[in-house]
Design an enzyme around this catalytic site. Structure first.
Site, short mmCIF file in Angstrom:
data_model
loop_
_atom_site.label_atom_id
_atom_site.label_comp_id
_atom_site.label_asym_id
_atom_site.label_seq_id
_atom_site.Cartn_x
_atom_site.Cartn_y
_atom_site.Cartn_z
N LYS A 38 0.84 -1.21 0.00
CA LYS A 38 0.00 0.00 0.00
C LYS A 38 0.87 1.25 0.00
O LYS A 38 0.57 2.23 -0.68
CB LYS A 38 -0.95 -0.02 1.20
CG LYS A 38 -2.12 -0.96 0.94
CD LYS A 38 -2.92 -1.32 2.15
CE LYS A 38 -3.92 -2.41 1.74
NZ LYS A 38 -4.57 -3.09 2.86
N GLN B 242 -5.49 -2.38 8.91
CA GLN B 242 -5.24 -3.64 8.23
C GLN B 242 -5.90 -4.79 9.00
O GLN B 242 -5.66 -4.95 10.19
CB GLN B 242 -3.71 -3.86 8.13
CG GLN B 242 -3.32 -5.05 7.31
CD GLN B 242 -3.71 -4.92 5.85
OE1 GLN B 242 -3.51 -3.89 5.21
NE2 GLN B 242 -4.32 -5.96 5.29
N ASP C 288 -11.64 1.93 2.92
CA ASP C 288 -11.80 0.48 2.73
C ASP C 288 -13.27 0.13 2.44
O ASP C 288 -13.57 -0.96 1.98
CB ASP C 288 -11.37 -0.26 4.01
CG ASP C 288 -10.10 -1.07 3.81
OD1 ASP C 288 -9.71 -1.28 2.65
OD2 ASP C 288 -9.50 -1.49 4.81
#
Ligand code: NAP
Length: 280
Positions: free
Chosen positions: A48, A92, A115
């Site tokens: 990322k 995450q 997300d």
């Protein structure tokens, strides 16, 4: 048979993001939080960061100790929510076992939920309002679009009903006028249902689950899963050679959905920055 080349399309998407990001008065900013030292999560976080660099997105990484408490994590999220230079916040997953995943996801400000896992984003998707789409199913839709695979009026079968892949995938196909069947581990006759699919998306995480005889001639087959074979090599749910012999389109693993997921995170971060810079 046409290979759905996620790697090539992801490069194109990231290039578009880079060009759009450069037009903004301030660089988009993304904060990525990792709790603990799961090696796979570490790899994702590193990629990322690299994607952000390639797209001209400012990024900050928070690698927290496994022993981080729920309160400490929520405090950090609250601080990042208030930071004007950060447009996206991502935790995450999965977080360390003692942490309450839903409470953490809900703590992220919905306008920074790149997300697309916050209940507000999930609700917007359900009722058809604009909002952040979860990156993996959004990446699959972008791939179908790129290759001119129109889902309107088609039968789509999605295998897997997780909140981050299967359910939003089914909703996105429904939004695009497919007739959708959502399958899971308690679905009897999985083979029969899959065989009816013009578009078959597998996200079960079970190597070898989708065999050639479960694929309709001329179908589009999208393999979301990331499993490992005995040799430790990355593979999906679909028995590739068998399925490829019947499908008209098929994704490779690796090089299919994976790169698209990463690219869509960059796109969501750009979108968050555009929205926020418009609002302020
Ligand atoms: P998950 O939360 O474990 O969900 C798996 C789903 O598959 C569940 O709904 C489960 O049913 C269903 N399932 C399991 N075995 C099945 C079977 N034998 N027949 C039918 N359905 C079955 O996993 P996830 O987070 O959605 O991820 C799914 C896969 O995609 C994993 O391999 C993951 O690594 C991969 N993934 C890839 C990307 C990418 O970028 N390529 C992104 C995210 C995830 P129940 O609900 O009944 O248990």
């Amino acid at each position: 048979m046409i290979l759905l080349d996620g790697k090539a399309l992801a490069a194109k998407v990231k290039e578009e993001v880079r060009a759009q990001a450069a037009l903004l008065p301030r660089k988009p900013g993304l904060a990525v939080i990792l709790v603990g030292n799961d090696p796979a999560s570490r790899v994702y976080v590193t990629s990322k960061r690299k994607d952000c660099e390639a797209c001209g997105i400012y990024s900050e990484e928070y690698a927290l100790l496994e022993s981080t408490t729920q309160e400490e994590l929520l405090e950090l999220v609250a601080e990042l929510n208030g930071r004007p230079d950060l447009d996206g916040i991502l935790v995450q997953l999965p977080p360390a076992r003692h942490l309450d995943e839903s409470a953490v996801l809900e703590a992220i400000a919905p306008e920074k939920d790149v997300d697309g896992f916050h209940p507000v984003s999930a609700g917007n998707l359900l009722i058809g309002r604009p909002g952040f789409l979860p990156c993996t199913p959004a990446g699959v839709m972008a791939m179908l679009d790129e290759y001119g695979i129109d889902s309107a009026g088609k039968r789509a079968v999605v295998v897997g009903r997780s909140n981050i892949v299967g359910k939003p995938m089914a909703l996105l196909l429904l939004r695009r006028d497919a007739t959708v069947t959502l399958c899971h581990s308690k679905t009897p006759e999985l083979g029969e249902l899959c065989r009816q699919a013009d578009i078959l998306v597998s996200a079960a995480g079970r190597r070898g689950l989708i065999t050639g005889d479960m694929v309709k001639e001329g179908a589009a087959v999208v393999d979301v899963a990331m499993n490992r074979d005995e040799a430790g090599k990355l593979c999906g749910d679909v028995v590739f050679a068998e399925a490829a012999a019947r499908a008209a389109w098929i994704t490779p693993v690796p090089g299919g959905v994976g790169p698209m997921t990463r690219a869509m995170l960059m796109k969501n971060t750009l979108l968050a920055a555009q929205n926020r810079q418009k609002a302020h």
